[in-house]
Design a protein around this motif. Structure first.
Motif, short mmCIF file in Angstrom:
data_model
loop_
_atom_site.label_atom_id
_atom_site.label_comp_id
_atom_site.label_asym_id
_atom_site.label_seq_id
_atom_site.Cartn_x
_atom_site.Cartn_y
_atom_site.Cartn_z
N ALA A 3 5.60 -14.37 3.40
CA ALA A 3 6.64 -13.96 3.52
C ALA A 3 7.38 -12.73 2.93
CB ALA A 3 7.21 -15.44 2.39
N HIS A 4 6.53 -11.99 1.93
CA HIS A 4 6.97 -10.95 1.01
C HIS A 4 7.03 -9.61 1.90
CE1 HIS A 4 9.07 -12.38 -3.52
NE2 HIS A 4 8.00 -13.51 -2.89
N GLY A 5 6.22 -9.54 3.00
CA GLY A 5 6.23 -9.02 3.58
C GLY A 5 4.52 -8.45 4.46
N GLY A 6 3.77 -9.08 3.84
CA GLY A 6 2.70 -9.03 4.30
C GLY A 6 1.63 -7.70 3.43
N LEU A 7 0.48 -8.33 3.08
CA LEU A 7 -0.84 -7.34 2.85
C LEU A 7 -1.08 -5.93 3.48
CD1 LEU A 7 -1.90 -8.09 -0.10
CD2 LEU A 7 -4.41 -8.78 1.29
N ASP A 8 -1.11 -6.14 4.71
CA ASP A 8 -1.15 -5.09 5.65
C ASP A 8 -0.12 -3.59 5.08
OD1 ASP A 8 0.73 -6.23 6.54
OD2 ASP A 8 -0.19 -5.75 8.90
N LYS A 9 1.57 -3.90 4.66
CA LYS A 9 2.12 -3.36 4.65
C LYS A 9 2.38 -3.59 3.29
CE LYS A 9 5.83 -4.55 7.96
NZ LYS A 9 5.35 -5.84 8.17
N TRP A 10 2.00 -4.17 1.98
CA TRP A 10 1.81 -3.27 0.96
C TRP A 10 0.83 -2.24 0.72
CZ3 TRP A 10 4.13 -3.84 -3.28
CH2 TRP A 10 3.49 -3.66 -4.97
N TYR A 11 -0.26 -2.86 1.33
CA TYR A 11 -0.98 -1.13 1.35
C TYR A 11 -1.68 -0.30 1.93
CZ TYR A 11 -3.62 -4.57 -1.92
OH TYR A 11 -4.54 -4.88 -3.05
N GLY A 12 -0.26 -0.03 3.21
CA GLY A 12 -0.26 0.76 4.45
C GLY A 12 0.76 1.36 3.98
N SER A 53 11.74 3.30 -17.56
CA SER A 53 10.83 4.80 -16.82
C SER A 53 11.51 4.15 -15.05
CB SER A 53 9.64 4.61 -17.22
OG SER A 53 9.19 3.32 -17.04
N TYR A 54 10.89 5.10 -14.39
CA TYR A 54 10.30 5.58 -13.24
C TYR A 54 9.23 6.03 -13.11
CZ TYR A 54 10.92 6.92 -8.52
OH TYR A 54 11.13 6.81 -7.10
N GLN A 55 8.40 5.29 -12.52
CA GLN A 55 7.27 4.92 -11.91
C GLN A 55 6.70 5.19 -10.98
OE1 GLN A 55 6.13 0.56 -13.40
NE2 GLN A 55 8.00 1.17 -14.36
N THR A 56 5.42 5.43 -10.62
CA THR A 56 4.69 5.78 -8.74
C THR A 56 3.61 4.99 -9.50
OG1 THR A 56 6.15 7.85 -8.58
CG2 THR A 56 4.11 7.03 -7.04
N ILE A 57 3.08 3.96 -8.62
CA ILE A 57 2.33 3.60 -8.48
C ILE A 57 1.00 3.52 -7.28
CG2 ILE A 57 0.92 1.54 -8.79
CD1 ILE A 57 4.11 0.56 -10.14
N ASN A 58 -0.16 4.07 -7.47
CA ASN A 58 -1.35 3.72 -6.33
C ASN A 58 -1.57 2.75 -6.39
OD1 ASN A 58 -3.37 3.49 -4.24
ND2 ASN A 58 -3.91 6.16 -5.24
N THR A 59 -0.59 1.80 -5.20
CA THR A 59 -1.38 0.06 -5.37
C THR A 59 -2.61 -0.55 -4.87
OG1 THR A 59 -0.06 -0.23 -2.98
CG2 THR A 59 0.84 -0.43 -4.71
N TRP A 60 -3.34 0.89 -4.16
CA TRP A 60 -4.74 0.50 -3.52
C TRP A 60 -5.61 0.40 -4.56
CZ3 TRP A 60 -7.08 -0.91 1.14
CH2 TRP A 60 -7.90 -0.99 1.23
N SER A 61 -5.13 1.44 -5.52
CA SER A 61 -6.75 1.65 -6.89
C SER A 61 -5.88 1.87 -8.01
CB SER A 61 -7.29 3.34 -6.43
OG SER A 61 -6.40 4.60 -6.73
#
Length: 303
Positions: free
Chosen positions: A75-84, A105-113
């Motif tokens: 419902a939130h968009g799918g795990l494939d989009k989250w990581y892709g 703060s303004y932050q950037t995150i590598n969701t994969w690692s």
């Protein structure tokens, strides 16, 4: 005199022309020697993402609690989009109503690692992050960040990244009885962690997942970070309630949260203690080279 005047004008014209040419050459030279910032791409192969999503799908759909969580991820968009989608960025403005412990703060995150880098909103040159192994900080002075940046490096992800952050190994799920919350039926899933998972394995989350939309309407949680509680134990339970949503590159995010002390009263909402605004949400296919690594002159925190 009349004969010399044209030569003077001609000389002046030549001087001006030379200066103009010199300025043009200078500008052209500056353009030529301009060095672009080197970028690192989000080079996670599709096959890796497909394998990770398939594994999570199989594991989660093997239990009732997992099925509820999987449906929330869809419902939130799918795990494939989250990581892709690439590197995830947002402005996360955490404001306790007592005025203490503001974290903006303004932050950037590598969701994969699960790597992260934060820039102070008031002083963008002051930064801190987590490279996957080391927490680091590079700030003007001790007033730049008046909170535990090592603890906070990934904490906002566990607000804005719900329910996706619960897809991994070592997460244990339990389906609790449905409840009515703010006029809507909620499916309730409790997530705990195996010993040794993460920096605070005694933490837990209790997600309220709307039975009609499958979106996360709220979640309860505790903080058991060992640095804060060296003898064990945890802070009192809190409940955070979603305040509006937006969709970015196919993923549904909360645009804000309200956090309360958790109680046994109706809806479980005690004193309202923290307002959180979330904005400037985006995904990017690239970041600067060594973006999450400790920069020159930074201090390592978790020595």
């Amino acid at each position: 005199m009349k004969i010399k005047t044209p030569y003077k004008l001609l000389g002046l014209f030549l001087v001006l022309s030379f200066v103009a040419c010199k300025e043009t050459s200078k500008k052209e030279t500056e353009k030529v020697v301009e060095i672009p910032v080197s970028k690192t791409g989000y080079d996670i192969p599709d096959a890796w993402i497909e394998k990770r999503v398939a594994s999570a799908n199989k594991r989660l759909n093997a239990t009732e609690a997992g099925q509820v969580l999987w449906n929330a991820m869809e419902a939130h968009g799918g795990l494939d989009k989250w990581y892709g989608n690439g590197y995830f960025s947002l402005h996360f403005d955490y404001k306790p109503l007592n005025g203490k412990g503001i974290r903006d703060s303004y932050q950037t995150i590598n969701t994969w690692s699960n790597q992260a880098r934060h820039n102070s909103i008031t002083d963008p040159t002051s930064i801190y992050g987590w490279d996957g192994e080391e927490a680091w900080i590079k700030a003007k002075d001790s007033t730049s960040f008046t909170y535990d940046t090592e603890f906070w490096a990934l904490t906002p992800l566990y607000f804005s990244g719900q329910p996706f952050v619960l897809d991994g190994q070592g997460v244990n799920l339990e389906l609790l009885p449905e409840i009515e919350f703010q006029g809507a039926t909620q499916k309730v899933v409790k997530a705990t962690y195996d010993a040794g998972v993460g920096s605070a394995p005694d933490d837990y989350y209790i997600l309220y997942i709307n039975a009609k939309t499958n979106l996360v309407d709220a979640f309860k949680y505790i903080v058991s970070y060992p640095k804060y509680f060296p003898d064990g134990g945890h802070a009192p339970e809190k409940i955070t309630v979603t305040q509006g949503t937006t969709t970015v590159d196919g993923i549904v995010f909360a645009t804000g949260f309200k956090t309360y002390w958790s109680t046994d009263d109706k809806d479980g909402l005690g004193e309202y203690i923290t307002k959180i605004d979330v904005s400037d949400i985006s995904f990017s296919p690239t970041v600067e080279d060594n973006f999450f690594s400790k920069p020159e002159g930074a201090e390592v925190l978790n020595k």
